[in-house]
Structure formats: C-alpha cells, structure tokens
Scaffold this active site. Structure first.
Site, PDB file in Angstrom:
ATOM      1  N   ALA A  73      -4.093  -3.179  -8.571  1.00  0.00           N
ATOM      2  CA  ALA A  73      -3.482  -2.730  -7.327  1.00  0.00           C
ATOM      3  C   ALA A  73      -2.401  -3.689  -6.842  1.00  0.00           C
ATOM      4  CB  ALA A  73      -4.546  -2.556  -6.249  1.00  0.00           C
ATOM      5  N   THR A  74      -2.534  -4.979  -7.128  1.00  0.00           N
ATOM      6  CA  THR A  74      -1.509  -5.928  -6.704  1.00  0.00           C
ATOM      7  C   THR A  74      -0.164  -5.553  -7.310  1.00  0.00           C
ATOM      8  OG1 THR A  74      -3.049  -7.754  -6.370  1.00  0.00           O
ATOM      9  CG2 THR A  74      -0.768  -8.346  -6.821  1.00  0.00           C
ATOM     10  N   GLN A 171      -9.878  -0.054  -1.228  1.00  0.00           N
ATOM     11  CA  GLN A 171     -11.252  -0.102  -0.736  1.00  0.00           C
ATOM     12  C   GLN A 171     -11.798   1.277  -0.363  1.00  0.00           C
ATOM     13  OE1 GLN A 171     -13.214  -2.752  -0.705  1.00  0.00           O
ATOM     14  NE2 GLN A 171     -11.685  -4.300  -1.261  1.00  0.00           N
ATOM     15  N   SER A 188      -7.432   0.679  -7.570  1.00  0.00           N
ATOM     16  CA  SER A 188      -7.877  -0.312  -8.556  1.00  0.00           C
ATOM     17  C   SER A 188      -9.200   0.122  -9.165  1.00  0.00           C
ATOM     18  CB  SER A 188      -8.036  -1.678  -7.889  1.00  0.00           C
ATOM     19  OG  SER A 188      -8.494  -2.643  -8.800  1.00  0.00           O
ATOM     20  N   THR A 226       2.440  -1.979 -24.109  1.00  0.00           N
ATOM     21  CA  THR A 226       1.386  -1.204 -24.750  1.00  0.00           C
ATOM     22  C   THR A 226       0.233  -0.936 -23.784  1.00  0.00           C
ATOM     23  OG1 THR A 226       1.944  -2.165 -26.890  1.00  0.00           O
ATOM     24  CG2 THR A 226      -0.227  -1.144 -26.681  1.00  0.00           C
ATOM     25  N   CYS A 308      -9.370 -13.163  -2.639  1.00  0.00           N
ATOM     26  CA  CYS A 308      -8.053 -13.659  -3.023  1.00  0.00           C
ATOM     27  C   CYS A 308      -7.612 -14.855  -2.186  1.00  0.00           C
ATOM     28  CB  CYS A 308      -7.018 -12.542  -2.897  1.00  0.00           C
ATOM     29  SG  CYS A 308      -7.427 -11.090  -3.875  1.00  0.00           S
TER      30      CYS A 308
END
Length: 363
Positions: A73-74, A171, A188, A226, A308
């Site tokens: 997701a980042t 979330q 994510s 890839t 994080c």
C-alpha cells in the site's frame, strides 16, 4: 505469544499459503516458477493465475475500475499521490491522521492538512480547503485508533471541484464496506491474512495516471517488473476468503470488542467508540507508561501505535492531532484482533496487560 497487533499485520491464512505453494515450485516440482510474461504454456498458466487473483482482489472493490498490483500500500499511495498531483495540478489536501505513507507525501506536495476532532473523526468538510482540479486523500479506517472517516462526504466535495478522491482503505479492505465514491483506492494483502510484499492500487475507469515504472511494460504497462504469481495468488485467496467470511469475521470481532470493554472498564478509549472498526481498541490509563507496559507484558504482542513509527520514540501523530496530551499519548496502547484471535487468547492477553499495569502502581 498472544498476538493482539492485527493493525500491524495479520497471520497468513492457511488457504492463502496453499494458493501460493504451487507458484513457489523448485526443480523437479513442475514449472510453477514460470515467468507470467513468458509466452510458452507455463508462462501463460502463471499469467492466468495472476489474472484470477486480480479478479478476486477487485471483487471487494467498487465496480468500474482496474487493479494494479504493487509491492504494498505504501507504493500504491505514493504512486497515486505523486502521479495524481501531476494529472490534477490544482493542489492537494489530506487528513492530519493519515498513515505516514500518505502524510509524508502530502508534506512533500505542500498539501493542505485537514483537521480532525477529539474523537478522531474528520471535521465537516470545509469547501475552502478542497482544491480545485486537485486530489484529496482521506483514509477509510484509521490505523491507530480505528475511526471510520466520512469518505463519501470528501469525495462529493472533491468531485464538485473536479478533484480526485484517494482512499487509503488498508485497514478497512475486507472488513468494512469500501466507499463507492472513491477514484483511487490503496489496499494491502498482509492486513487481510495474505502475504507481505504485495498490495494494489485500484483506479477508476477514465482516470489516467502516469506509469510508476518503465521497462518490460508489465501490469498493463503501468508498473514494469516481473510479477510474482505466488504473491498474487496469496493475495487473491486472502481476498476471496475475506469475502466469503465477511459476516462471520465481523461477528467474531464484535464479540471480542465486547469482551475487551468488559475487561478494561478503567481505561479510556481513544477515538469514537461507535464510528470505528471494532477490531481496533486504542486505550489509555492515567499513570501507565505504555513502553514499560510492553516490556512487562512481553508475552503479549500489542503496540503503542503504527508499527511504521513505533521505533522513533515520538508520540503518535494521530493522538496529537486529536488533541490528546503528550502524557496521555504515552499512556496509550493499541490492541488489535481478528479472525484467528480466540476469546481465551484475548482474555489471557488482557489479564497480562492489567497485571503489568498493576506493577506500575495502577490498580
């Protein structure tokens, strides 16, 4: 170890692991290791597995859009914000409680930061703060306090000014309804019992972003490199399982929420108690040192906030944006549970946390 940190990551579902194994083949195990960009039979089979996974992931998202797989997701949020800001150069705005993956991008884009109230909910939309022909970032479920934001209201305000709405749904994906009004959505895999290292950006049809990376033109020409069939298959299986178990998982989470509230009556909830995802309980207790609590209850995995930023020593920017004092923020802990958390695990974990608080002189 009792695991109560579901906001940081979730256990890999056995079904997701099984889906991945075919595409992690070694010598003598078949050709599941084939490159999905290859045109031979094995490559086409790998490519088909990627597309099956794409359909499974997009099934939990609004109709009328495409999914591009990313490393997480980042990456999806960075791509959406920086490319979106070029496509819509009128300005950027975003909530003060966004995840660092969005917030640091917002800062670099000189965005207008939109405030929240003491309950961790966005204030009513101020049209003066919404850019014209720009992009607005509004998360769905806050990762630290679990509050559910009025994404639809911000989308309406953004669209009225020809701006895009980016929703960080990390979330909420697989747990709550995803807003139909968003233009860009980041998700994510590892937050829904899938593997780490893969996420996705959903892009509404008709919205053109610049490619993220150039090279072999993978991911519909938008993200070269890839593609991993194993990671995609694991993500897809996790998404399909989340769709299948949606009601059961939600009911289980509600039971655990009620149990936690019964066991922690002296603790104060950070954030609105109802307009939130009930698998996230962020609480504080006067006299508690959260960092020491983690040390004393070392057999329970919980957190002080976002994984994080938990090693930075800084207090939660989310709690501070809500007006929580630094002292109260340092007395706060975040507890998270979900599908594989048993009632006994939660009971034992909370008992250990309460005992650790008593060691600090808090009865």
């Amino acid at each position: 170890m009792i695991y109560l940190d579901y906001q940081a990551t979730t256990p890999l579902a056995p079904e997701a692991r099984e889906a991945m194994l075919r595409w992690l083949a070694g010598p003598g195990d078949g050709v599941g290791f084939a490159n999905p960009s290859s045109t031979h039979k094995a490559g086409r089979a790998a490519a088909a597995a990627v597309e099956v996974a794409r359909d499974q992931v997009v099934a939990l998202l609004p109709q009328g859009g495409r999914v591009f797989f990313t490393s997480g997701a980042t990456e999806a949020l960075n791509w959406a914000l920086f490319s979106g800001a070029k496509a819509k150069p009128g300005g950027v705005a975003g909530l003060s409680i966004e995840h660092a993956a969005s917030l640091q991008c917002l800062e670099r884009l000189s965005a207008r930061i939109l405030p929240v109230d003491g309950a961790g909910l966005a204030l009513p939309v101020d049209d003066a703060l919404i850019p014209e022909n720009g992009i607005v970032a509004t998360m769905l479920v806050n990762n630290e306090v679990g509050t559910i934001q009025p994404v639809a209201d911000f989308a309406a305000a953004a669209h009225a000014k020809n701006s895009l709405l980016l929703c960080d749904a990390v979330q909420g994906y697989g747990r709550v309804a995803i807003p139909e009004e968003a233009d860009l959505i980041a998700v994510s895999a590892h937050k829904i019992h899938g593997p780490k290292g893969i996420g996705a950006l959903w892009v509404r049809d008709g919205i053109d972003l610049e490619p993220l990376m150039f090279g072999g033109a993978q991911e519909q020409g938008m993200r070269s490199g890839t593609v991993s069939p194993a990671l995609c298959a694991g993500f897809g299986a996790a998404a399909a399982l989340a769709a299948e178990r949606f009601d059961r998982d939600a009911a289980h989470v509600e039971r655990l929420w009620s149990l936690a509230l019964d066991m922690l009556p002296e603790w104060t909830i950070n954030g609105d108690a109802e307009r939130r995802y009930h698998g996230n309980l962020n609480v504080r207790r006067e006299g508690v040192n959260g960092l020491r609590l983690m040390s004393d209850a070392r057999n329970v995995a919980f957190s002080l906030g976002s994984a994080c930023g938990s090693g930075s020593g800084k207090v939660s920017h989310v709690l501070r944006a809500m007006g929580v004092s630094e002292t109260d923020a340092r007395a706060s802990i975040r507890l998270g549970w979900g599908r594989y958390t048993s009632e006994q695990d939660l009971r034992d974990g909370l008992t250990a946390i309460r005992e650790a608080a008593r060691l600090q002189g808090v009865n």
